[in-house]
Structures are given as structure tokens and as C-alpha cells.
Scaffold this motif. Structure first.
Motif, PDB file in Angstrom:
ATOM      1  N   GLN A 131       0.805  -1.221   0.000  1.00 20.94           N
ATOM      2  CA  GLN A 131       0.000   0.000   0.000  1.00 20.94           C
ATOM      3  C   GLN A 131       0.837   1.270   0.000  1.00 20.94           C
ATOM      4  OE1 GLN A 131      -2.739  -0.018   3.252  1.00 20.94           O
ATOM      5  NE2 GLN A 131      -4.230  -1.238   2.136  1.00 20.94           N
ATOM      6  N   PRO A 162      -1.197 -15.666   5.792  1.00 22.40           N
ATOM      7  CA  PRO A 162      -2.553 -16.203   5.799  1.00 22.40           C
ATOM      8  C   PRO A 162      -3.513 -15.156   5.220  1.00 22.40           C
ATOM      9  CG  PRO A 162      -1.603 -16.182   8.020  1.00 22.40           C
ATOM     10  CD  PRO A 162      -0.725 -15.357   7.144  1.00 22.40           C
ATOM     11  N   LYS A 163      -4.170 -15.483   4.129  1.00 24.60           N
ATOM     12  CA  LYS A 163      -5.027 -14.517   3.441  1.00 24.60           C
ATOM     13  C   LYS A 163      -6.418 -14.500   4.064  1.00 24.60           C
ATOM     14  CE  LYS A 163      -1.804 -14.784   0.068  1.00 24.60           C
ATOM     15  NZ  LYS A 163      -1.042 -15.900   0.635  1.00 24.60           N
ATOM     16  N   VAL A 183       6.375 -14.370   9.788  1.00 23.01           N
ATOM     17  CA  VAL A 183       5.371 -14.912   8.871  1.00 23.01           C
ATOM     18  C   VAL A 183       5.639 -16.347   8.441  1.00 23.01           C
ATOM     19  CG1 VAL A 183       3.838 -14.033   7.093  1.00 23.01           C
ATOM     20  CG2 VAL A 183       5.840 -12.712   7.708  1.00 23.01           C
ATOM     21  N   GLN A 206       5.041 -18.463  11.465  1.00 23.09           N
ATOM     22  CA  GLN A 206       3.642 -18.367  11.854  1.00 23.09           C
ATOM     23  C   GLN A 206       2.796 -19.330  11.025  1.00 23.09           C
ATOM     24  OE1 GLN A 206       1.376 -14.532  12.146  1.00 23.09           O
ATOM     25  NE2 GLN A 206       0.691 -15.086  10.126  1.00 23.09           N
ATOM     26  N   ALA A 207       3.047 -19.363   9.713  1.00 21.05           N
ATOM     27  CA  ALA A 207       2.269 -20.223   8.841  1.00 21.05           C
ATOM     28  C   ALA A 207       2.448 -21.682   9.233  1.00 21.05           C
ATOM     29  CB  ALA A 207       2.680 -20.002   7.389  1.00 21.05           C
ATOM     30  N   LEU A 210       0.545 -22.440  12.422  1.00 27.61           N
ATOM     31  CA  LEU A 210      -0.876 -22.456  12.091  1.00 27.61           C
ATOM     32  C   LEU A 210      -1.257 -23.771  11.407  1.00 27.61           C
ATOM     33  CD1 LEU A 210      -2.740 -20.191  12.742  1.00 27.61           C
ATOM     34  CD2 LEU A 210      -2.541 -19.364  10.413  1.00 27.61           C
ATOM     35  N   HIS A 231      -5.940 -10.717  16.535  1.00 22.88           N
ATOM     36  CA  HIS A 231      -6.390  -9.536  15.815  1.00 22.88           C
ATOM     37  C   HIS A 231      -6.074  -9.695  14.339  1.00 22.88           C
ATOM     38  CE1 HIS A 231      -2.178  -8.604  16.707  1.00 22.88           C
ATOM     39  NE2 HIS A 231      -2.226  -8.103  15.508  1.00 22.88           N
ATOM     40  N   LEU A 259      -6.937 -11.081  11.059  1.00 22.96           N
ATOM     41  CA  LEU A 259      -8.106 -11.684  10.414  1.00 22.96           C
ATOM     42  C   LEU A 259      -7.715 -12.771   9.421  1.00 22.96           C
ATOM     43  CD1 LEU A 259     -10.114  -8.403   9.987  1.00 22.96           C
ATOM     44  CD2 LEU A 259     -10.864 -10.382  11.288  1.00 22.96           C
ATOM     45  N   GLY A 260      -6.492 -12.694   8.894  1.00 23.71           N
ATOM     46  CA  GLY A 260      -6.019 -13.744   8.001  1.00 23.71           C
ATOM     47  C   GLY A 260      -5.835 -15.051   8.760  1.00 23.71           C
ATOM     48  N   VAL A 261      -5.273 -14.956   9.968  1.00 17.02           N
ATOM     49  CA  VAL A 261      -5.062 -16.147  10.796  1.00 17.02           C
ATOM     50  C   VAL A 261      -6.409 -16.761  11.174  1.00 17.02           C
ATOM     51  CG1 VAL A 261      -4.261 -16.908  13.070  1.00 17.02           C
ATOM     52  CG2 VAL A 261      -2.817 -15.433  11.673  1.00 17.02           C
ATOM     53  N   ARG A 284      -9.214 -16.564   9.701  1.00 16.47           N
ATOM     54  CA  ARG A 284      -9.884 -17.131   8.527  1.00 16.47           C
ATOM     55  C   ARG A 284      -9.582 -18.621   8.387  1.00 16.47           C
ATOM     56  NH1 ARG A 284     -12.421 -19.041   5.283  1.00 16.47           N
ATOM     57  NH2 ARG A 284     -12.926 -18.502   3.127  1.00 16.47           N
ATOM     58  N   HIS A 285      -8.342 -18.987   8.721  1.00 12.08           N
ATOM     59  CA  HIS A 285      -7.931 -20.370   8.514  1.00 12.08           C
ATOM     60  C   HIS A 285      -7.983 -21.205   9.785  1.00 12.08           C
ATOM     61  CE1 HIS A 285      -6.563 -19.558   4.402  1.00 12.08           C
ATOM     62  NE2 HIS A 285      -6.300 -18.369   4.879  1.00 12.08           N
ATOM     63  N   TYR A 345     -16.794 -13.340   6.595  1.00 15.05           N
ATOM     64  CA  TYR A 345     -15.788 -12.853   5.659  1.00 15.05           C
ATOM     65  C   TYR A 345     -16.430 -12.488   4.328  1.00 15.05           C
ATOM     66  CZ  TYR A 345     -11.861 -13.750   8.709  1.00 15.05           C
ATOM     67  OH  TYR A 345     -10.975 -13.686   9.749  1.00 15.05           O
ATOM     68  N   LEU A 363     -12.844  -3.179  10.393  1.00 10.68           N
ATOM     69  CA  LEU A 363     -11.693  -4.049  10.615  1.00 10.68           C
ATOM     70  C   LEU A 363     -11.184  -4.606   9.293  1.00 10.68           C
ATOM     71  CD1 LEU A 363     -12.450  -6.303  13.714  1.00 10.68           C
ATOM     72  CD2 LEU A 363     -10.751  -4.514  13.506  1.00 10.68           C
ATOM     73  N   ILE A 385      -7.220  -3.894   7.017  1.00  6.72           N
ATOM     74  CA  ILE A 385      -6.113  -4.824   6.781  1.00  6.72           C
ATOM     75  C   ILE A 385      -5.467  -4.540   5.436  1.00  6.72           C
ATOM     76  CG2 ILE A 385      -5.500  -7.249   7.106  1.00  6.72           C
ATOM     77  CD1 ILE A 385      -8.414  -7.896   7.016  1.00  6.72           C
ATOM     78  N   PRO A 386      -4.152  -4.292   5.461  1.00  7.92           N
ATOM     79  CA  PRO A 386      -3.456  -4.139   4.187  1.00  7.92           C
ATOM     80  C   PRO A 386      -3.251  -5.515   3.560  1.00  7.92           C
ATOM     81  CG  PRO A 386      -2.095  -3.486   6.080  1.00  7.92           C
ATOM     82  CD  PRO A 386      -3.257  -4.228   6.605  1.00  7.92           C
ATOM     83  N   ARG A 387      -3.555  -5.643   2.301  1.00  4.86           N
ATOM     84  CA  ARG A 387      -3.367  -6.939   1.645  1.00  4.86           C
ATOM     85  C   ARG A 387      -2.246  -6.859   0.627  1.00  4.86           C
ATOM     86  NH1 ARG A 387      -9.746  -8.472   1.581  1.00  4.86           N
ATOM     87  NH2 ARG A 387     -10.070  -6.950   3.215  1.00  4.86           N
TER      88      ARG A 387
END
Lengths: 340, 322
Positions: A236, A275-276, B179, B182-183, B186, B205, B207-209, B211-212, B235, B246, B250-252
Motif C-alpha cells: 500500500q 494467511p489470506k 510470517v 507463523q504459517a 498455524l 487480531h 483476520l487472516g489467521v 480465517r484459517h 468474511y 476491521l 487490513i493491508p493486503r
């Protein structure tokens, strides 16, 4: 575009207690043009913060620059003495720190901290007469207060007239970070170095802080070096991105291009590990960061790389052109089909 | 039988004249094998909720029932029951493992505390646990300082699994990890859940984590659950403006570089304090869509689609429901 700041082949290390030389930065090169925003991304221990400290000239005493240059305009910063360096801090380059709550002095009000900054920025030593002169002059005091309030207003802090007299403890994390951004910008710097300025904050506040930084930096045509481990934030904010691993830049180029078509297996692995929020799967990178003492010659990523071949252990792959304005440090950069 | 049933939980701290209302009328149910994600910013009451589940904090009102046993009173017997059924994985693997103990003793501690098995059966259980979290046996005699962050978090997970808990509480288990690591942690958690079917509550906090790692999500704001639903529902179509904010924050990766003048944040201002909760809807001072009713009346929970609830005046209830 000519660069405002250029780090060239910088090597930084220390000698440990056994007398062994340990290298942390192993030949980093990067450049920032006027008005450009670059991001340094990578995981802990990759050398992002050491690079920032080297530019600011605040390396811990045991760390020494062994090779390379840091050029700002026409000067090599590594050759400056402390007084000349101090004269540039806050004006040529400045820092927005990572931990807002521990970066303000708790025993002085916001206004008092701004006072010293505005009155004495760039000096290494202030004698007692110099110290009291602006404090005893009502006009100087008023002028500095007005300037402080203006600076606070610029970072969208509500009621800055009251805020100048508050202590850091009375501010929230987001407000403290805004105050620190105002302090960083008060000397009208050319380059802002932001070291993960939002990580200590809540997500919605972090987004506000990044918005504010981007807005202030673009409005002033200031350059920014943004350090982060969050690839989304880099997407961004940054025009160009430098992906770092174990003290080296492994890939660099325009942010959108690097993230869409990574050429280095580490960049691709990092992108896949996030994680997306969509259904898209993710996977981690096996193994851990190598001990800086054990890298030896060869690519530092070879132990974790699924594509490693014998050549990877023989010599360090140089950053070389892979097209689209990108460079990658991988011997197989042009032959691999990587999935991000 | 549900694993955990919280009904109308409230918790106040501070004095009666100046209460800090950390939790306000929270109801949650977790079924066997279900994975619940709790999302919220600091001060939203996530930690107080976790402490209540663990039996470390009492409730001010409401009942807590664990495996159909009412444990609200927190008697000594209740607490022993809770500790035999609920285990926790902490956020910081540096400070949640005793640096002086060997890994084998750290993992065996819950077994010893609960008086499970003999020394020999405990030792073999520890070896199995190391295997199941993907750590080599040579770590048995190591101390936490010799392990990396990811490896240490695996030890924390092994320790939590030791007594075969019915419910696993995970407080930001991956927040302090890089990261790439972390993956992998997870992946381990997802795999363990599939294999063992332990119910999980994950606080995060990220939201990607979530989600899975969650089947269902509860979004907390100032001590309330403002939205809850299945992960897929939330989602795909978040209903509450706070949930939307929220997501917008989140930056994607792959986001376009932002330009000046573009406004993309949906939540203004800062989180209010639990000492001074705004009247009406607690989110209204930050909400871009707030109207008069939001300032005066507290919204009730509305079912927006089957199983998805939001506390907001502005959302339309599901057709067919009044």
C-alpha cells in the motif's frame, strides 16, 4: 532519477567474545530518490533495523561498518564526525520509532519535549546560557509554543492547544505515535525512516497512522524508508521494495511487480506464507534463519530453499537484472517458475 | 452437550461508582470440536473472557458452564475440574516457558499436576507429544533458551495438549512469530484439530489467521460481541460497521499503492475506554454511518442471516423474522 540517499555495499558486523567476526549486514545496497517511498521487508534478524540505525548513525558501539558507503547528497555519512552527524539528524533524515509508548520521555509534557527539539535541534551540546535564553524570552517561548501547536494540528491531533500541556502517560498509543510523527517532521526532514510505526497499535489505529504518514510525506515531497514485516503494508505504501534475508537484499524492484511476479524463492515463500482473508491456502517456509556465523560462502537461503542446487553453496549469487526493473540474487532467478 | 456455555456474562472492575465494564452481557456457546475465533482491539474484553473461561477471574453476572457442569462459583473443586478440561497456549513463547526447566519437564508438568500416570507413562507421553508437534526427540533435554520462537511455541502447544483437554484456549499464538514460521505453527494447529477434534477458542487480531483457524467468529467491541457468525458468512458479508472497518483496515499483498486524498478507513477516532462507554451504540462515535438512534438507544442483537447476528440499528433483519 538521481538518488538522495544511496547505501552501497554496506557491511556491518561485530567481534564476539571469542574473538570471532560476525557479519550482520553482508553488502547491502539501496537508494532513495527525492519524494520516493521504499519499503524494507523481511523477517526478524534480516538486518532491516541495523540498516536503519546505520543510516541514522546510531549503531551500538560494538557494531562497526567494515566496508561500503552511505552517501547522502555528496557526503559519505560513515566519515562524518558526531557533531556533523548530529547537525543532519532531524533535518536530513529522521526516525519514527516502533514503540510509541516508550519513545516519549514520561516526565516532560509534550510541549517541553517539542521546546528542546525546536530550540536546540542539530546540536550535540548546549551550555547553560544557551539553555536558558529561549526559556527566559517570552517572545521565543510564545513562538515555539505556536510552532508546536501547528505541528500537532498538522498530524490531525484534536485540540492541540490542550495537548501541548499533557504528559505522555495521558495519551493513547495512537496519539503518542501522532506526536512522534509531528516531532519527526518538525525539522522539515528530507528522509523519514519509519521503523514499523504501527505494529504496537490496534489494526484500525495502525491504518490511520499509515494514512497519516503517507499523507504528510507526500504533501511535503519527503522521501520515506518504511521498515515492515507486513507485505500488505509495503504494497500500500511503497514505490519500490527491498526484500531482505540474513543481512542481504535478495530481491528489489517496483513493489507491485515484485509481489506479483517474485523471482527469488524467498520472496515467493514469504508471499505464500501470509494467511489470506480469502479461502486461498498458505504454507510456511521450512527451517529457520541460519546462524550468521554459519552462513559461510553461498546463498544464505539454500538450506530452506526447495530449488537449491549444488551451485547455491559455492558462491553468493549477486543481485542481477531479471527484467521489469527488478533485480534478484538467485542463480536460478530466470529459469524458475515461482508461484506467489 | 456443548463444551462451553457462557450465558449473559458481565464483569466489572473498579469501584461501584466508577466501574470499568470489561464484559457486558456476553453469551457464547462452543460445541465439541468447534473452533471459535475471537477478534477485537485492545480493551474489547478478550483477555477478561479468556480469564473467566480459565477460572482465573470471577464473573459479576451470568453463568459459566463447562461440559454441562456449572463452574460459575469457582469453588476449589470447580477449578480443579476446569484445569483438567481447559488448557491454554500463550502469546509469548519467550516468557511462558520456565527458562530453567528442561523441555521434558515443561511438557510433563500438567500431567504431574493432574496426577496422570506413572513417571514412566508420563515420559512416553511426552515423547509422543513432541512427535505430534513436529519436534525432534533431541529437544527433550534442551532448555527453552536453546530453541527458536517457533520451536518454543510448539513446546507450548505440546504442554497444552498433554492432559488431552476438551477445550484449548489460544491467545494470539502466532502473533510473536515471523510470517514464515507463523504459517507453519498455524498448519500444525489446523492439523491437530483435524486429528484430535479438540474445541478451540483462538483470540487474535489477525483476520487472516482467524480465517484459517476458526469455523465461527465473534467480533468484540468494548465488552460486547457486536457480530458473530460462521467464518464464511462474516468474511463474505460482514454486517456490522465495526467488522467492516476491521476488514477495510487490513493491508493486503497486491493492494495498489495508495494516493493522496483517498479515504479508505471506515473507523475514525480512537477506541473509547471501558471506563466511559458511550451511550447508545458503543461504536457510534467512530461509525461513519451513525444516526440519531445510534446516539440514544443501545442496539439489540439482530439475526442478519441464519446464524449470523449483529448488534447494530442499521442492519436489516433477515426476511421472515421480526
Amino acid at each position: 532519477m538521481s538518488s538522495l540517499l544511496a547505501v552501497d555495499n554496506l557491511e556491518i558486523g561485530y567481534r564476539d567474545t571469542d574473538g570471532v567476526d560476525v557479519t550482520l549486514l553482508r553488502g547491502i545496497s539501496l537508494s532513495v530518490a527525492r519524494g520516493e517511498i521504499i519499503a524494507l521487508v523481511g523477517e526478524s534478524g534480516c538486518g532491516k533495523s541495523v540498516t536503519a540505525k546505520a543510516i541514522l548513525g546510531v549503531l551500538p558501539d560494538n557494531l562497526k561498518a567494515r566496508r561500503g558507503t552511505i552517501r547522502y547528497e555528496d557526503r559519505n555519512l560513515l566519515e562524518l564526525d558526531e557533531a556533523a552527524y548530529q547537525a543532519m539528524r532531524g533535518r536530513a533524515f529522521t526516525l519514527v520509532p516502533q514503540h510509541p509508548l516508550s519513545s516519549l520521555n514520561p516526565v516532560f509534557t509534550v510541549g517541553e519535549q517539542f521546546f528542546d527539539l525546536i530550540a536546540f535541534q542539530g546540536r550535540t551540546h548546549v551550555g547553560i546560557i544557551d539553555y536558558w535564553r529561549p526559556r527566559l524570552s517570552a517572545t521565543r517561548r510564545r513562538a515555539i509554543r505556536t510552532r508546536t501547536i501547528d505541528a500537532l494540528r498538522e498530524v490531525s491531533l484534536p485540540s492541540p492547544e490542550e495537548l501541548v500541556d499533557r504528559y505522555p502517560l495521558q495519551l493513547s498509543g495512537g496519539q503518542s505515535q501522532r506526536v512522534l510523527i509531528a516531532m519527526a517532521l518538525v525539522g522539515d526532514p528530507q528522509i523519514v525512516i519509519a521503523d514499523e510505526p504501527g505494529t504496537a497499535l490496534d489494526v484500525t489505529i495502525e491504518a490511520q497512522i499509515n494514512d497519516l504518514l503517507l499523507e504528510r510525506v507526500q504533501a511535503r515531497q519527503t522521501s520515506m524508508i518504511y521498515i515492515t514485516h507486513d507485505l500488505g503494508i509495503a504494497s500500500q505504501l511503497a514505490d519500490r521494495v527491498y526484500v531482505m534475508y540474513a543481512g542481504r537484499v535478495v530481491e528489489e524492484g517496483p513493489t507491485a511487480t515484485v509481489f506479483a511476479t517474485p523471482r527469488h524463492p524467498y520472496t515467493a515463500g514469504l508471499l505464500r506464507a501470509v494467511p489470506k482473508v480469502t479461502d486461498e491456502s498458505f504454507e510456511g517456509i521450512p527451517g529457520t534463519l541460519p546462524d550468521p556465523k554459519a552462513i559461510g560462502q553461498g546463498c544464505a537461503f539454500r538450506w530452506r530453499c526447495p530449488f537449491a542446487i549444488n551451485a547455491c553453496a559455492e558462491s553468493v549469487p549477486p543481485l542481477s537484472d531479471v527484467g521489469d526493473g527488478c533485480r534478484a540474487a538467485c542463480v536460478r532467478a530466470t529459469e524458475l517458475e515461482l508461484v506467489a | 452437550m456443548s463444551v462451553l456455555d457462557l450465558t449473559h456474562i458481565s464483569r466489572n472492575f473498579g469501584t461501584a461508582s466508577r466501574p470499568v465494564r470489561a464484559l457486558r452481557d456476553v453469551s457464547l456457546r462452543i460445541e465439541k470440536g468447534e473452533r471459535l475465533g475471537i477478534v477485537g482491539e485492545s480493551g474489547s474484553g478478550k483477555t477478561t473472557l479468556a480469564r473467566i473461561v480459565l477460572g482465573l477471574t470471577r464473573t459479576s453476572a451470568g453463568t459459566v458452564s463447562l461440559l454441562d457442569r456449572d463452574v460459575t462459583a469457582h469453588s476449589a473443586a470447580d477449578r480443579r475440574f476446569i484445569h483438567g478440561a481447559v488448557q491454554m497456549v500463550f502469546q509469548d513463547p519467550m516468557s511462558s516457558l520456565n527458562p530453567r526447566k528442561r523441555i521434558r519437564d515443561i511438557i510433563a508438568l500438567p500431567l504431574r499436576a493432574q496426577g496422570v500416570g506413572t513417571a514412566a507413562t508420563r515420559a512416553s507421553r511426552v515423547r509422543d507429544l513432541l512427535d505430534s508437534v513436529g519436534l525432534p526427540q533431541r529437544f527433550l533435554n534442551a532448555r527453552p533458551g536453546q530453541l527458536s520462537g517457533g520451536q518454543r511455541q510448539r513446546v507450548g502447544i505440546a504442554r497444552a495438549l498433554a492432559i488431552e483437554p476438551q477445550l484449548l484456549l489460544l491467545d494470539e499464538p502466532t502473533a510473536s512469530l515471523d510470517v514464515s514460521v507463523q504459517a507453519r505453527v498455524l498448519e500444525l494447529l489446523v492439523g491437530l484439530q483435524q486429528r484430535l477434534g479438540i474445541a478451540q477458542v483462538m483470540i487474535s487480531h489477525n483476520l487472516g489467521v482467524i480465517r484459517h483457524a476458526a469455523d465461527r467468529v465473534a467480533v468484540m467491541y468494548l465488552g460486547q460481541i457486536v457480530e458473530t457468525g460462521t467464518t464464511a458468512q462474516l468474511y463474505a458479508s460482514p454486517a456490522h460497521p465495526y467488522t467492516q472497518a476491521l476488514f477495510s483496515a487490513i493491508p493486503r499483498v497486491g493492494d495498489k499503492k495508495r494516493t493522496l486524498g483517498e479515504d479508505h478507513t471506515l473507523a475514525r477516532g480512537e477506541v473509547a475506554s471501558a471506563l466511559n462507554i458511550p451511550d447508545g451504540c458503543p461504536f457510534h462515535p467512530r461509525c461513519p454511518r451513525a444516526s440519531d438512534i445510534c446516539r440514544s438507544a443501545e442496539p439489540k442483537q439482530v439475526e442478519v442471516s441464519p446464524g449470523q447476528f449483529a448488534r447494530c440499528h442499521l442492519v436489516e433483519p433477515m426476511a421472515g423474522l421480526v
